[in-house]
Design a protein around this motif. Structure first.
Motif, mmCIF file in Angstrom:
data_model
loop_
_atom_site.group_PDB
_atom_site.id
_atom_site.type_symbol
_atom_site.label_atom_id
_atom_site.label_comp_id
_atom_site.label_asym_id
_atom_site.label_seq_id
_atom_site.Cartn_x
_atom_site.Cartn_y
_atom_site.Cartn_z
ATOM 1 N N GLN A 49 87.749 85.989 -11.484
ATOM 2 C CA GLN A 49 86.336 87.058 -11.206
ATOM 3 C C GLN A 49 87.309 88.129 -9.446
ATOM 4 N N THR A 50 87.570 87.031 -8.758
ATOM 5 C CA THR A 50 88.133 87.067 -7.492
ATOM 6 C C THR A 50 88.680 88.091 -7.570
ATOM 7 N N ALA A 51 89.782 87.360 -8.438
ATOM 8 C CA ALA A 51 91.778 87.318 -8.272
ATOM 9 C C ALA A 51 91.936 88.836 -8.552
ATOM 10 N N ILE A 52 91.097 89.485 -9.330
ATOM 11 C CA ILE A 52 91.096 90.817 -10.355
ATOM 12 C C ILE A 52 90.486 91.792 -9.349
ATOM 13 N N LYS A 53 89.229 91.343 -8.598
ATOM 14 C CA LYS A 53 88.509 92.245 -7.594
ATOM 15 C C LYS A 53 89.515 92.345 -5.922
ATOM 16 N N ASP A 54 89.932 91.371 -5.861
ATOM 17 C CA ASP A 54 90.806 91.753 -4.549
ATOM 18 C C ASP A 54 91.600 91.978 -5.219
ATOM 19 N N GLY A 55 92.913 92.415 -5.828
ATOM 20 C CA GLY A 55 93.915 93.088 -6.174
ATOM 21 C C GLY A 55 95.548 92.389 -6.567
ATOM 22 N N SER A 56 94.821 90.116 -6.099
ATOM 23 C CA SER A 56 96.028 89.626 -6.624
ATOM 24 C C SER A 56 96.335 89.339 -7.836
ATOM 25 N N PHE A 57 95.062 89.249 -8.574
ATOM 26 C CA PHE A 57 95.805 89.809 -10.285
ATOM 27 C C PHE A 57 96.701 90.488 -10.393
ATOM 28 N N ALA A 58 96.396 92.039 -10.614
ATOM 29 C CA ALA A 58 97.564 92.797 -10.517
ATOM 30 C C ALA A 58 98.215 93.481 -9.387
ATOM 31 N N ARG A 59 98.649 92.035 -8.715
ATOM 32 C CA ARG A 59 100.295 91.622 -8.334
ATOM 33 C C ARG A 59 100.405 91.151 -8.951
ATOM 34 N N SER A 111 88.026 80.718 -19.987
ATOM 35 C CA SER A 111 87.458 80.778 -18.427
ATOM 36 C C SER A 111 87.031 82.541 -18.981
ATOM 37 N N THR A 112 86.664 83.197 -18.077
ATOM 38 C CA THR A 112 86.570 84.339 -17.887
ATOM 39 C C THR A 112 87.945 85.003 -18.487
ATOM 40 N N PRO A 113 88.102 85.731 -19.810
ATOM 41 C CA PRO A 113 88.947 86.207 -19.954
ATOM 42 C C PRO A 113 90.223 86.973 -18.440
ATOM 43 N N ILE A 114 91.503 86.771 -19.528
ATOM 44 C CA ILE A 114 92.449 87.584 -18.263
ATOM 45 C C ILE A 114 92.923 88.877 -19.016
ATOM 46 N N MET A 115 92.919 88.844 -19.995
ATOM 47 C CA MET A 115 93.433 89.918 -20.985
ATOM 48 C C MET A 115 92.338 89.898 -22.559
ATOM 49 N N ARG A 116 92.665 91.558 -22.700
ATOM 50 C CA ARG A 116 92.251 91.507 -24.401
ATOM 51 C C ARG A 116 93.360 92.372 -24.707
ATOM 52 N N GLU A 117 93.435 91.777 -26.206
ATOM 53 C CA GLU A 117 94.735 92.450 -26.880
ATOM 54 C C GLU A 117 94.874 92.788 -28.247
ATOM 55 N N GLY A 118 96.068 92.037 -29.525
ATOM 56 C CA GLY A 118 96.024 91.688 -30.962
ATOM 57 C C GLY A 118 97.013 91.757 -31.059
ATOM 58 N N LYS A 119 97.331 91.319 -32.482
ATOM 59 C CA LYS A 119 99.076 90.695 -32.263
ATOM 60 C C LYS A 119 99.340 92.219 -33.547
ATOM 61 N N THR A 120 100.342 93.007 -33.223
ATOM 62 C CA THR A 120 101.352 94.467 -33.500
ATOM 63 C C THR A 120 102.627 93.725 -34.140
ATOM 64 N N PRO A 121 103.344 94.612 -35.069
ATOM 65 C CA PRO A 121 104.913 94.167 -34.775
ATOM 66 C C PRO A 121 105.672 94.307 -33.954
ATOM 67 N N ILE A 122 106.557 94.224 -34.144
ATOM 68 C CA ILE A 122 107.619 94.431 -33.721
ATOM 69 C C ILE A 122 109.229 94.088 -34.146
ATOM 70 N N ALA A 123 110.001 95.529 -34.312
ATOM 71 C CA ALA A 123 111.502 95.278 -35.283
ATOM 72 C C ALA A 123 112.535 95.782 -34.341
ATOM 73 N N ARG A 124 113.517 95.846 -35.309
ATOM 74 C CA ARG A 124 114.326 96.976 -34.387
ATOM 75 C C ARG A 124 114.650 98.032 -34.563
ATOM 76 N N CYS A 125 114.984 98.828 -33.017
ATOM 77 C CA CYS A 125 113.795 100.136 -32.771
ATOM 78 C C CYS A 125 114.861 101.194 -34.521
ATOM 79 N N SER A 126 115.257 100.989 -35.373
ATOM 80 C CA SER A 126 116.106 101.762 -36.002
ATOM 81 C C SER A 126 114.890 101.633 -37.161
#
Length: 258
Positions: free
Chosen positions: A241-251, A115-130
């Motif tokens: 596309q409709t969900a993005i435009k009418d705000g339902s996706f954001a909710r 489908s039309t992409p719903i999100m754009r991102e990528g790989k990144t690390p998660i580690a202990r905060c320290s």
């Protein structure tokens, strides 16, 4: 004779075209059946989680699936799958659409439609905060003694194996509890989608920290993976596309990501 053969060929083509035109689309099949079969792994919060106590799915893409089913006028039937068998289950036609944080890949595109992409991102690390400052780059991570944990069968494992040659790669099969392994000190970090690192940072506040989720190592798009049907893709694209435009996706997004 040649003319007769040409006419016969034309008739065969017309008959085949007419027969193809009369074949119901996947979208027709879904509405006739009254159910939309949605494949989900159930182990990837905030997108999808299968609660064994209630035998129910919950998550961002569960809410999105229910919204899609409502627009289609059908019930949603969830089909549980797993990352290592996702492609096989898709090819076996166990579901009409795969949802739950699905990344677009060439291998998946060769088997279905996105489908039309719903999100754009990528790989990144998660580690202990320290340790957050220790893993800013791939070079920082890919050193002997660093323990990189990863769930098998998906894009996380593919990315990790493509980029990690010197650090230890630890395979851990439970994608729900994998972040607890980092918190306990049994692994140093995981590289996964930035949306997931943000969510897990919120769940493990003060213990786990996402490392530059706004600047991931690569680029990827998430979308809904559809069985190859032009009518179904057109419907889902218009719905997104409709969900993005009418705000339902954001909710729905705000309920799970903010």
């Amino acid at each position: 004779m040649v003319r007769i053969l040409s006419c016969l060929t034309a008739v065969v083509v017309l008959v085949a075209t007419a027969a193809h035109a009369q074949q119901p689309s996947r979208l027709d099949e879904i509405t006739r059946r009254g159910t939309l079969r949605v494949g989900m792994t159930g182990d990837y919060l905030p997108f999808t989680y299968f609660d064994k106590a209630t035998s129910r799915f919950r998550g961002f893409d569960v809410d999105m699936a229910e919204a899609l089913g409502k627009v289609l006028g059908v019930k949603v039937e969830y089909v549980r799958t797993a990352w290592p068998q996702l492609s096989g289950d898709f090819e076996a036609d166990h579901f009409d659409i795969a949802m739950g944080g699905i990344s677009i890949t060439p291998e998946r595109q060769s088997k279905g439609m996105f489908s039309t992409p719903i999100m754009r991102e990528g790989k990144t690390p998660i580690a202990r905060c320290s340790d957050k400052g220790k893993y800013e780059t791939i070079a920082d991570i890919d050193k002997p003694g660093t323990r990189v944990i990863v769930n098998p069968g998906g894009t996380n494992e593919r990315f990790t194996r493509a980029n990690i040659k010197n650090a230890e790669i630890k395979i851990y099969t439970d994608n729900v509890t994998i972040f607890d392994e980092i918190a306990r000190g049994n692994a140093d970090l995981m590289m996964t989608d930035s949306s997931e690192t943000r969510y897990q940072q919120k769940l493990h506040a003060g213990v786990l920290c996402a490392v530059h989720p706004e600047r991931p190592f690569d680029f990827a798009e998430k979308a809904y993976w559809l069985q190859r049907d032009v009518a179904l893709k057109a419907f889902v694209d218009h719905w997104v596309q409709t969900a993005i435009k009418d705000g339902s996706f954001a909710r729905i997004y705000a309920d799970w990501f903010e």
